[in-house]
Design a protein around this motif. Sequence first.
Motif, mmCIF file in Angstrom:
data_model
loop_
_atom_site.group_PDB
_atom_site.id
_atom_site.type_symbol
_atom_site.label_atom_id
_atom_site.label_comp_id
_atom_site.label_asym_id
_atom_site.label_seq_id
_atom_site.Cartn_x
_atom_site.Cartn_y
_atom_site.Cartn_z
ATOM 1 N N LEU A 272 0.833 -1.214 0.000
ATOM 2 C CA LEU A 272 0.000 0.000 0.000
ATOM 3 C C LEU A 272 0.863 1.258 0.000
ATOM 4 N N ASP A 273 1.870 1.281 0.845
ATOM 5 C CA ASP A 273 2.750 2.445 0.920
ATOM 6 C C ASP A 273 3.446 2.712 -0.406
ATOM 7 N N LEU A 274 3.911 1.623 -1.050
ATOM 8 C CA LEU A 274 4.606 1.800 -2.326
ATOM 9 C C LEU A 274 3.656 2.350 -3.378
ATOM 10 N N ARG A 275 2.432 1.851 -3.382
ATOM 11 C CA ARG A 275 1.468 2.291 -4.390
ATOM 12 C C ARG A 275 1.081 3.756 -4.180
ATOM 13 N N ALA A 276 1.097 4.176 -2.930
ATOM 14 C CA ALA A 276 0.707 5.558 -2.637
ATOM 15 C C ALA A 276 1.872 6.532 -2.809
ATOM 16 N N ALA A 277 3.109 6.006 -2.914
ATOM 17 C CA ALA A 277 4.276 6.898 -2.907
ATOM 18 C C ALA A 277 4.504 7.532 -4.280
ATOM 19 N N ASP A 278 5.367 8.546 -4.279
ATOM 20 C CA ASP A 278 5.617 9.322 -5.469
ATOM 21 C C ASP A 278 7.110 9.629 -5.493
ATOM 22 N N ARG A 284 12.713 14.055 -2.341
ATOM 23 C CA ARG A 284 12.795 15.269 -1.521
ATOM 24 C C ARG A 284 13.064 14.916 -0.056
ATOM 25 N N SER A 285 12.354 13.891 0.414
ATOM 26 C CA SER A 285 12.524 13.588 1.851
ATOM 27 C C SER A 285 13.691 12.640 2.099
ATOM 28 N N GLY A 286 14.427 12.276 1.036
ATOM 29 C CA GLY A 286 15.649 11.501 1.272
ATOM 30 C C GLY A 286 15.530 10.066 0.790
ATOM 31 N N LEU A 287 16.200 9.806 -0.348
ATOM 32 C CA LEU A 287 16.125 8.478 -0.941
ATOM 33 C C LEU A 287 16.803 7.426 -0.055
#
Lengths: 319, 484
Positions: A272-278, A284-287
Motif C-alpha cells: 500500500l505504501d509503495l502504491r501511494a508513494a511518489d 525530496r525527503s531523502g532516498l
Amino acid sequence: MLSRVAENLYWLGRYLERADNVARLADVNVQATTEMTPAGGGQAWDAVIATLGAAEEYEAALEERPDLNPIDFVIYSTAYAQSLRSTVAAARGIAREVREHISREVFEEINRLYLGTNRGGTDEASLRTFYATVKRAVAAILGLFDNTVLMTEGREWFHCGLFLERAEMTSRIMDAKYFIILPVPEDVGGPRDRYQWMAVLRSASALEAYRKQDYGPVTGPRVADLLMFDPDFPRSLVYCVSELHRHYDRATEHTPPVRSVHAAREITLLELDLRAADARNVIRSGLHQFFDEFQGRLGAIDNALRTHIFQALPEEPTR
Amino acid sequence: MDLFSGYRIRSGRDEMFTPNLTVRPPYRDFLERVRDWDAATFIQRQETADLDTLNSGITFTVYNDDAGTERIFPFSLIPRIIAPDEWNRLERGLVQRVTALNRFLVDIYGAQDCVSDGVIPPELVFDHPAYRLKMAGFCPPLGVYAHIAGIDLIRDSEGVFRVLEDNLRTPSGVSYVLENRRTMLNTVPDLFPEGRVEPVDGYPERLLEMMVAVRPEDVTAEETRAVILTPGAANSAYFEHSFLARQMGVELVEGRDLVVHDEHVYLRATTGLEPVHVIYRRVDDDYLDPLVFLPDSMLGVAGLVNAYRAGNVTIVNAVGTGVADDKTTYRYVPDLIRYYLGEEAIIPNVETYIGWREDDLAFMMENLGDLVLKPAEGSGGYGIVVGPQASADTLATARERLRREPRKWIAQPLQEFSTIPTFDGERFEPRRADLRPFVITGESSWVLPGGLTRVAANAESYIVNSSQGGGSKDTWVLREQPEP
C-alpha cells in the motif's frame, strides 16, 4: 507442506535471484566505470562491494590477505557467504536436499550451473563470458521451474523468495548509486551522473524498458520512478512486492491465520505504501532513508516468515 | 563370441560359461544378441550408460573428499541372468528365511520360547548390544519386525546359492536396482529378450502398500500418512532416500521435522501439525529417540519410541531387529527355521565359526590362515581379514584381536563365489559377484525379482562393497518360456 521444505524452497528462490543480480551488478558496474574512469575498474569493484553491503567483510578479509583481489572476493570466494560462487553452491545444496519437490530438469540445470562456477578466470573477457553464463543459466532455471514444477504450495514459496530478493537487490542497486558512487553534488545532472544512471538501468535490465515506457532523457528522479514505482516493470519495487503478496496469499491459502497474519500484515502495508508513494516526494525527503526503511521492512517480512511459519514452535495439534 | 574370446575362468564357478567355455542356458539368448559386437561397440555403449548414470545424479557420498563429495557407483553392462527355476527356489527360500527371522524377533521380545527350548543360548540374545529391552513385551502390527530385508547371497563352486549375510536394519541398494534397469533399458534395449525379463519397477508400490498394511490399528488405510525419515543430505545413502520418496510420492523428513504430542507423531507443516502414522526410517536405532537411546542424537525425534510402544505410529523396520541379522545369530538361523517352521532351510548357510563358542574359537585360532575373519558387528566390508591372502603380520594382529575379544569375531572358510564377465577397460575378466535380493513383508512377503548384483573391484578381490570400490550390474530374472 513440510515447514523445512517450504523454507528451503523460499531460499532456493532467493539464492538463484541473488546469483543473477550479483552477476549483473559486477558486469555492468565494471563496464561503466572502465569507460568513464581512466583509473580503471578498482572503483567499480568498491561500488559492487558497497552495493552488496559487504564493505566491512571485505576490509576484514583484506586484513588477513592484503593481496586479496576484489574479483576473488565477490565472485569466487568460498569463505564469503554472499559471493557468486557461494550463492550458487548454496542454491545447489538446497536443490539436492529438496530434490523430490522440484523437477529433474530444474535439478540438473542447477547442478550444471554449480559445476560451472567452480572454475573461471579473472581476466575481463572470461569474466564477461562467465556472467553471461550465470545469467542465462538462472533464466533457464526459472523458465524450467515455471514449466515443470507442480502448481503446489512449494512453488509459491519459491516465488516468494525470488521476489523478496529481487526487491531487495533493486533497492540496493539504487541506493548504492545515490550515496556511494556520486558523493559530489555539482555532478548531479552532469554527463557522468547520467552515464551512471544508465549503468543502474542496465544493472536492472531496465534500459530498454525505460525507453519503451517513454520516460525521456535519463535523470535520477525518472530512473527512480521506473525502478521503484512502475507497476509494469518486472524488477520495480512495487511490482516485486505485489508479486510477493500474490504468491504469499496462495502459499498460505490453508495456513491458519494465527501463523500467516504476521507476514501478511507487513507485506500488505508495504505494498500500500509503495502504491501511494511518489518519486519526487521520496527524493525530496531523502532516498537513502527510504531505502533504509524499505530494506528494514523486507527484513521484517523475512523475520515474520521464519518466526511464524517456517520455524514456528509447534502449537497443540487440533484433534 | 568375439567379445568374449580369450575369456579365462580363474577359480570357482562362472555364471556365463561352463569350465570348458560353453554358454550356460540362461545366457544363450544374450550372447546371441551381442554376437556382432566388438570391443569398440561395447566401450561405446558402456560410455553412453555411464553418462546416463552421471546425468541422473545416481551418486553416493564419499566423505572427506574435496573435489566434490559425490561419486557415481560403477556400473557394468553385462547383466547377471537367473533362470526361472533357480529363481523360484530362491524366492521360496528367502520368504522362508525372513518368515523365520520375524518369528524369532517376535519371540525374543515376547514369550522367549526359543531360549527356554534351548535353540539359541540366552546370552547371544539378551547380552546383544542391539537387543532393545525397551521393546520387550511389545509386538508390532501384524507381527512384523523386519519389513524390509536384504539377504546377501553367493553361489559356491558347486553352483549352490548360499546366504552370506542377513540385513534387517536399514538395508540399502534398492534404488540402484531400479536405476540400473532404467539405464539398461535406455542404452541397450536391444539386448533384452522381449517380454522375458521380470520387471523391477513394482518395488515402490509394494513398499507403500506394505507401509499402509502395517499402520496403527485405529487408522484407516485412506487416512494413513507414511513418510521416510532420513539422517539428512550429508548421509551416504541420501540419493536412495530421496529416490524412494519421489517414487512413492511420500514426504522425506528429517528428525527435526517431526514432533511428538501425547504419544502421537506429527509433521511440522506450514499449515500446522499433521499426523504421521508410518515411518520408514533410514536412521539407526541408536539415533532414533534421544530420550531412549543416544541422548545427544540430533537425528531423531524425542518421544518417538513411546509413541511407537503406545501403538500410535509404526516404525519400519521395527526397533531392535539388529539381534537377528548379527553374524553370530546367523549361525543359528537354520535351527530357527527348523524350530519355527518345521522345515529345512531351502537356501543353506555358509559354514560359520563363532568366537563365542569355545570349540569354535579353538578351531579359529588353529586355522586362521585358511579362514576369513569378520567382525560380528558392523558392515561395509570393514575389518575383514582374508586368511589365505593375508600377510603373516596381519594374521598375527588378527589372532591377537581374536584372543582378546573372541566374542567380537566370527570366521568362515574362504568361500569361492561365482564370477561374471566384467570389462576391465581392455578385455573381459571374471569378477566375483554377490546378490542382494530384497524382501518386503507386510501381510505376506514379496520378493523383488532379482536384486542388487554387486561385483568386486578387480579379479582378485572377494569384497564387493561399494565403499571398497565395487560396482554393480543389472540382474535379470527370466520368465518361463511361453508354450509355443
